[in-house]
Design a protein around this motif. Structure first.
Motif, short mmCIF file in Angstrom:
data_model
loop_
_atom_site.label_atom_id
_atom_site.label_comp_id
_atom_site.label_asym_id
_atom_site.label_seq_id
_atom_site.Cartn_x
_atom_site.Cartn_y
_atom_site.Cartn_z
N SER A 53 0.96 -1.20 -0.05
CA SER A 53 0.01 -0.26 0.03
C SER A 53 0.95 1.29 -0.06
O SER A 53 1.71 1.22 1.18
CB SER A 53 -0.95 -0.02 1.17
N LEU A 54 0.87 1.87 -0.95
CA LEU A 54 1.46 3.38 -1.11
C LEU A 54 0.78 4.49 -0.91
O LEU A 54 -0.48 4.44 -1.14
CB LEU A 54 2.33 3.44 -2.59
N THR A 61 5.28 13.10 -3.41
CA THR A 61 5.78 14.42 -3.87
C THR A 61 6.91 14.60 -3.38
O THR A 61 8.05 14.76 -4.10
CB THR A 61 4.78 15.43 -3.43
N ARG A 62 7.26 14.13 -2.00
CA ARG A 62 8.45 14.42 -1.44
C ARG A 62 9.57 13.38 -1.90
O ARG A 62 10.76 13.74 -2.22
CB ARG A 62 8.32 14.23 0.18
N ALA A 63 9.07 12.13 -2.06
CA ALA A 63 10.13 11.05 -2.70
C ALA A 63 10.36 11.42 -3.94
O ALA A 63 11.73 11.42 -4.54
CB ALA A 63 9.47 9.89 -2.57
N ALA A 64 9.74 12.20 -4.99
CA ALA A 64 9.84 12.16 -6.31
C ALA A 64 10.91 13.38 -6.33
O ALA A 64 11.64 13.77 -7.39
CB ALA A 64 8.53 12.90 -7.03
N SER A 65 10.86 14.53 -5.37
CA SER A 65 11.70 15.66 -5.20
C SER A 65 13.23 15.25 -4.69
O SER A 65 13.98 16.16 -4.48
CB SER A 65 11.05 16.86 -4.53
N ALA A 67 13.41 14.37 -1.40
CA ALA A 67 13.25 14.80 -0.12
C ALA A 67 12.47 13.61 0.83
O ALA A 67 12.44 13.88 1.94
CB ALA A 67 12.50 16.11 0.06
N GLY A 68 11.99 12.74 0.09
CA GLY A 68 11.48 11.60 0.97
C GLY A 68 11.82 10.34 0.87
O GLY A 68 12.31 10.08 -0.13
N PRO A 69 11.35 9.34 1.86
CA PRO A 69 12.18 8.11 1.68
C PRO A 69 10.94 6.96 1.10
O PRO A 69 11.57 5.95 0.91
CB PRO A 69 12.23 7.84 3.17
N MET A 70 9.94 7.20 0.47
CA MET A 70 9.09 6.31 -0.04
C MET A 70 9.37 5.28 -0.99
O MET A 70 9.31 4.10 -1.03
CB MET A 70 7.70 6.74 -0.28
N LEU A 71 10.25 6.05 -1.84
CA LEU A 71 10.71 5.22 -3.35
C LEU A 71 11.80 4.40 -2.95
O LEU A 71 11.95 3.22 -3.25
CB LEU A 71 10.97 6.18 -4.36
N GLU A 72 12.89 4.70 -1.92
CA GLU A 72 13.71 3.88 -1.57
C GLU A 72 13.17 2.62 -0.91
O GLU A 72 13.69 1.66 -0.98
CB GLU A 72 14.82 4.71 -0.72
N TRP A 73 12.27 3.02 0.15
CA TRP A 73 11.73 1.76 1.00
C TRP A 73 11.00 1.02 0.11
O TRP A 73 11.13 -0.32 0.04
CB TRP A 73 10.70 2.61 1.97
N LEU A 74 10.21 1.39 -1.18
CA LEU A 74 9.62 0.66 -1.87
C LEU A 74 10.47 -0.64 -2.65
O LEU A 74 10.36 -1.41 -2.82
CB LEU A 74 8.91 1.52 -3.13
N SER A 106 -0.98 11.91 -10.37
CA SER A 106 -1.18 10.62 -11.38
C SER A 106 0.08 10.69 -12.30
O SER A 106 0.67 9.41 -12.69
CB SER A 106 -2.42 10.83 -12.35
N ILE A 107 0.44 12.08 -12.71
CA ILE A 107 1.82 11.99 -13.63
C ILE A 107 2.97 11.53 -12.84
O ILE A 107 3.85 10.84 -13.35
CB ILE A 107 1.95 13.33 -14.01
N LEU A 108 3.07 11.79 -11.55
CA LEU A 108 4.27 11.59 -10.46
C LEU A 108 4.10 9.98 -10.38
O LEU A 108 4.96 9.31 -10.38
CB LEU A 108 4.04 12.18 -9.30
N ALA A 109 2.93 9.42 -10.37
CA ALA A 109 3.01 8.24 -10.31
C ALA A 109 3.29 7.41 -11.46
O ALA A 109 4.12 6.18 -11.36
CB ALA A 109 1.27 7.79 -9.98
#
Length: 218
Positions: A53-54, A61-65, A67-74, A106-109
């Motif tokens: 669940s993402l 938004t933070r991960a794409a810039s 500044a956030g860890p979600m993409l690395e976590w994924l 949606s574009i960032l996704a």
């Protein structure tokens, strides 16, 4: 009290205290999620399925810039799992027709979530946001590929709010602007989705049978 509930936050959840009520209401798996983001995204296993669940709102938004860890976590989460099925779900659809298809999130996704999910062999992605039902053909990098070799994106946004129109797209196998729900059944190496309108009529059936693939070493 009788059924487990594993939600994902939508854009309207963020209209109140950055999803504060959402976080207060749900007790969700922690896993390896950084403390500041716990409850916003997570993963868990059920049978031979690994669910992810993402949060396609602020954490994306933070991960794409950077500044956030979600993409690395994924990336780390998908690298670790050895489950046969990998199913991801989040609010903003990367590939869906309708008034929100060029929504910035949606574009960032499409730019930042879909490539990693496809690279790690996620077979099914479930989304909302568009108030309709849509099923894509199997996709990789936005292009249609052979059945069993790509990722199928299912948008289920017909839960009760006003409906949106759907325009034809080469990537979409079936779509209908209708109030509906989706029921999934996992049987070994096959997943079947049954899609029902509120009058009980089944409007779509999706059968997924991925081709076998060798897991990468490491």
């Amino acid at each position: 009290r009788r059924f487990p509930f594993f939600p994902t936050p939508g854009n309207h959840d963020y209209e109140t205290q950055s999803a504060g009520p959402y976080l207060a209401l749900h007790a969700l798996p922690d896993g390896e999620v950084p403390a500041a983001d716990r409850g916003r995204y997570y993963s868990f296993d059920w049978g031979n399925v690994h669910f992810i669940s993402l949060d396609s709102n602020l954490p994306l938004t933070r991960a794409a810039s950077g500044a956030g860890p979600m993409l690395e976590w994924l990336e780390n989460d998908l690298r670790r799992t050895r489950q046969f099925w990998k199913i991801a779900y989040f609010h903003h659809p990367p590939y869906a027709s309708g008034p929100n298809e060029n929504d910035p999130l949606s574009i960032l996704a499409r730019q930042h979530l879909a490539p990693g999910l496809e690279r790690h062999g996620v077979q099914l992605v479930l989304n909302g946001h568009e108030h309709s039902y849509q099923q894509t053909r199997p996709l990789r990098n936005g292009e249609v590929v052979e059945p069993g070799t790509g990722t199928v994106y299912v948008t289920s946004g017909g839960g009760g709010a006003s409906l949106y129109s759907v325009s034809p797209r080469p990537t979409i196998a079936f779509a209908e602007s209708a109030h509906h729900y989706v029921r999934a059944e996992v049987r070994g190496a096959q997943v079947t989705l049954h899609v029902y309108r509120v009058d009980g009529q089944e409007i779509d059936t999706v059968n997924l049978s991925p081709l076998p693939a060798l897991a990468a070493e490491g």
